[in-house]
Design a protein around this motif. Structure first.
Motif, PDB file in Angstrom:
ATOM      1  N   ARG A 218     -21.157   0.256  22.496  1.00  0.00           N
ATOM      2  CA  ARG A 218     -21.958   1.461  22.658  1.00  0.00           C
ATOM      3  C   ARG A 218     -21.054   2.662  22.887  1.00  0.00           C
ATOM      4  O   ARG A 218     -20.115   2.580  23.664  1.00  0.00           O
ATOM      5  CB  ARG A 218     -22.892   1.321  23.870  1.00  0.00           C
ATOM      6  N   ILE A 219     -21.363   3.748  22.219  1.00  0.00           N
ATOM      7  CA  ILE A 219     -20.665   5.002  22.490  1.00  0.00           C
ATOM      8  C   ILE A 219     -21.555   5.822  23.399  1.00  0.00           C
ATOM      9  O   ILE A 219     -22.698   6.134  23.058  1.00  0.00           O
ATOM     10  CB  ILE A 219     -20.308   5.761  21.204  1.00  0.00           C
ATOM     11  N   MET A 220     -21.003   6.143  24.564  1.00  0.00           N
ATOM     12  CA  MET A 220     -21.717   6.880  25.595  1.00  0.00           C
ATOM     13  C   MET A 220     -21.177   8.305  25.652  1.00  0.00           C
ATOM     14  O   MET A 220     -19.969   8.517  25.515  1.00  0.00           O
ATOM     15  CB  MET A 220     -21.510   6.199  26.957  1.00  0.00           C
ATOM     16  N   ILE A 221     -22.091   9.267  25.833  1.00  0.00           N
ATOM     17  CA  ILE A 221     -21.698  10.670  25.957  1.00  0.00           C
ATOM     18  C   ILE A 221     -22.471  11.306  27.106  1.00  0.00           C
ATOM     19  O   ILE A 221     -23.481  10.771  27.560  1.00  0.00           O
ATOM     20  CB  ILE A 221     -21.962  11.458  24.654  1.00  0.00           C
ATOM     21  N   ASP A 222     -21.998  12.462  27.538  1.00  0.00           N
ATOM     22  CA  ASP A 222     -22.699  13.221  28.563  1.00  0.00           C
ATOM     23  C   ASP A 222     -24.008  13.740  27.978  1.00  0.00           C
ATOM     24  O   ASP A 222     -24.048  14.183  26.828  1.00  0.00           O
ATOM     25  CB  ASP A 222     -21.820  14.383  29.028  1.00  0.00           C
ATOM     26  N   ALA A 223     -25.067  13.692  28.756  1.00  0.00           N
ATOM     27  CA  ALA A 223     -26.387  14.122  28.278  1.00  0.00           C
ATOM     28  C   ALA A 223     -26.376  15.570  27.798  1.00  0.00           C
ATOM     29  O   ALA A 223     -27.111  15.927  26.877  1.00  0.00           O
ATOM     30  CB  ALA A 223     -27.427  13.926  29.375  1.00  0.00           C
ATOM     31  N   ASP A 224     -25.520  16.402  28.392  1.00  0.00           N
ATOM     32  CA  ASP A 224     -25.443  17.808  27.990  1.00  0.00           C
ATOM     33  C   ASP A 224     -24.902  17.981  26.563  1.00  0.00           C
ATOM     34  O   ASP A 224     -25.129  19.012  25.936  1.00  0.00           O
ATOM     35  CB  ASP A 224     -24.564  18.600  28.957  1.00  0.00           C
ATOM     36  N   ASP A 225     -24.192  16.981  26.065  1.00  0.00           N
ATOM     37  CA  ASP A 225     -23.613  17.042  24.713  1.00  0.00           C
ATOM     38  C   ASP A 225     -24.465  16.341  23.671  1.00  0.00           C
ATOM     39  O   ASP A 225     -24.087  16.275  22.501  1.00  0.00           O
ATOM     40  CB  ASP A 225     -22.216  16.401  24.718  1.00  0.00           C
ATOM     41  N   ALA A 226     -25.610  15.813  24.067  1.00  0.00           N
ATOM     42  CA  ALA A 226     -26.414  14.969  23.186  1.00  0.00           C
ATOM     43  C   ALA A 226     -26.864  15.680  21.918  1.00  0.00           C
ATOM     44  O   ALA A 226     -26.725  15.132  20.815  1.00  0.00           O
ATOM     45  CB  ALA A 226     -27.620  14.411  23.927  1.00  0.00           C
ATOM     46  N   ASP A 227     -27.401  16.881  22.040  1.00  0.00           N
ATOM     47  CA  ASP A 227     -27.894  17.584  20.856  1.00  0.00           C
ATOM     48  C   ASP A 227     -26.768  17.879  19.871  1.00  0.00           C
ATOM     49  O   ASP A 227     -26.914  17.657  18.660  1.00  0.00           O
ATOM     50  CB  ASP A 227     -28.595  18.888  21.249  1.00  0.00           C
ATOM     51  N   GLU A 228     -25.641  18.347  20.381  1.00  0.00           N
ATOM     52  CA  GLU A 228     -24.506  18.650  19.517  1.00  0.00           C
ATOM     53  C   GLU A 228     -23.967  17.392  18.843  1.00  0.00           C
ATOM     54  O   GLU A 228     -23.659  17.390  17.640  1.00  0.00           O
ATOM     55  CB  GLU A 228     -23.394  19.323  20.329  1.00  0.00           C
ATOM     56  N   ALA A 229     -23.883  16.298  19.595  1.00  0.00           N
ATOM     57  CA  ALA A 229     -23.371  15.036  19.044  1.00  0.00           C
ATOM     58  C   ALA A 229     -24.313  14.479  17.983  1.00  0.00           C
ATOM     59  O   ALA A 229     -23.864  14.006  16.931  1.00  0.00           O
ATOM     60  CB  ALA A 229     -23.173  14.024  20.166  1.00  0.00           C
ATOM     61  N   ARG A 230     -25.607  14.537  18.243  1.00  0.00           N
ATOM     62  CA  ARG A 230     -26.579  14.053  17.249  1.00  0.00           C
ATOM     63  C   ARG A 230     -26.502  14.878  15.963  1.00  0.00           C
ATOM     64  O   ARG A 230     -26.580  14.335  14.865  1.00  0.00           O
ATOM     65  CB  ARG A 230     -27.981  14.082  17.835  1.00  0.00           C
ATOM     66  N   GLN A 231     -26.344  16.181  16.100  1.00  0.00           N
ATOM     67  CA  GLN A 231     -26.221  17.041  14.921  1.00  0.00           C
ATOM     68  C   GLN A 231     -24.943  16.721  14.158  1.00  0.00           C
ATOM     69  O   GLN A 231     -24.926  16.697  12.928  1.00  0.00           O
ATOM     70  CB  GLN A 231     -26.246  18.521  15.322  1.00  0.00           C
ATOM     71  N   LEU A 232     -23.875  16.444  14.884  1.00  0.00           N
ATOM     72  CA  LEU A 232     -22.598  16.090  14.270  1.00  0.00           C
ATOM     73  C   LEU A 232     -22.730  14.820  13.428  1.00  0.00           C
ATOM     74  O   LEU A 232     -22.266  14.768  12.288  1.00  0.00           O
ATOM     75  CB  LEU A 232     -21.561  15.892  15.379  1.00  0.00           C
ATOM     76  N   LEU A 233     -23.399  13.811  13.966  1.00  0.00           N
ATOM     77  CA  LEU A 233     -23.595  12.569  13.224  1.00  0.00           C
ATOM     78  C   LEU A 233     -24.534  12.770  12.039  1.00  0.00           C
ATOM     79  O   LEU A 233     -24.324  12.185  10.970  1.00  0.00           O
ATOM     80  CB  LEU A 233     -24.121  11.466  14.138  1.00  0.00           C
ATOM     81  N   THR A 234     -25.537  13.616  12.210  1.00  0.00           N
ATOM     82  CA  THR A 234     -26.445  13.935  11.104  1.00  0.00           C
ATOM     83  C   THR A 234     -25.687  14.636   9.982  1.00  0.00           C
ATOM     84  O   THR A 234     -25.831  14.274   8.805  1.00  0.00           O
ATOM     85  CB  THR A 234     -27.606  14.817  11.601  1.00  0.00           C
ATOM     86  N   ASP A 235     -24.857  15.596  10.336  1.00  0.00           N
ATOM     87  CA  ASP A 235     -24.063  16.321   9.335  1.00  0.00           C
ATOM     88  C   ASP A 235     -23.081  15.399   8.618  1.00  0.00           C
ATOM     89  O   ASP A 235     -22.748  15.626   7.452  1.00  0.00           O
ATOM     90  CB  ASP A 235     -23.298  17.473   9.982  1.00  0.00           C
TER      91      ASP A 235
END
Length: 74
Positions: free
Chosen positions: A47-64
């Protein structure tokens, strides 16, 4: 921390780690050493875990990057 992805695909793990690192998003790969228990056959996902504050940016990064199907939904 929240779970961004869960997979046993080592290539996806490496790719996501690189994307997050290049974007300056801190992450932690959980269960990385579990392969010792499964005999290195890769049946236990990591599992790759990230800070909740970075969730939107990380999800967009993976989508892109075209791997939005790997994102864990809430």
């Amino acid at each position: 921390m929240i779970e961004l992805i869960r997979t046993n695909d080592a290539v996806i793990i490496s790719f996501v780690e690189a994307l997050l690192r290049d974007a300056g998003i801190g992450s932690f790969t959980a269960d990385e050493n579990m392969s010792v228990l499964d005999g290195s056959i890769g049946i236990l996902p990591r599992r790759i875990m990230i800070d909740a504050d970075d969730a939107d940016e990380a999800r967009q990064l993976l989508t892109d990057a075209g791997i939005e199907h790997e994102i864990r939904r809430k």
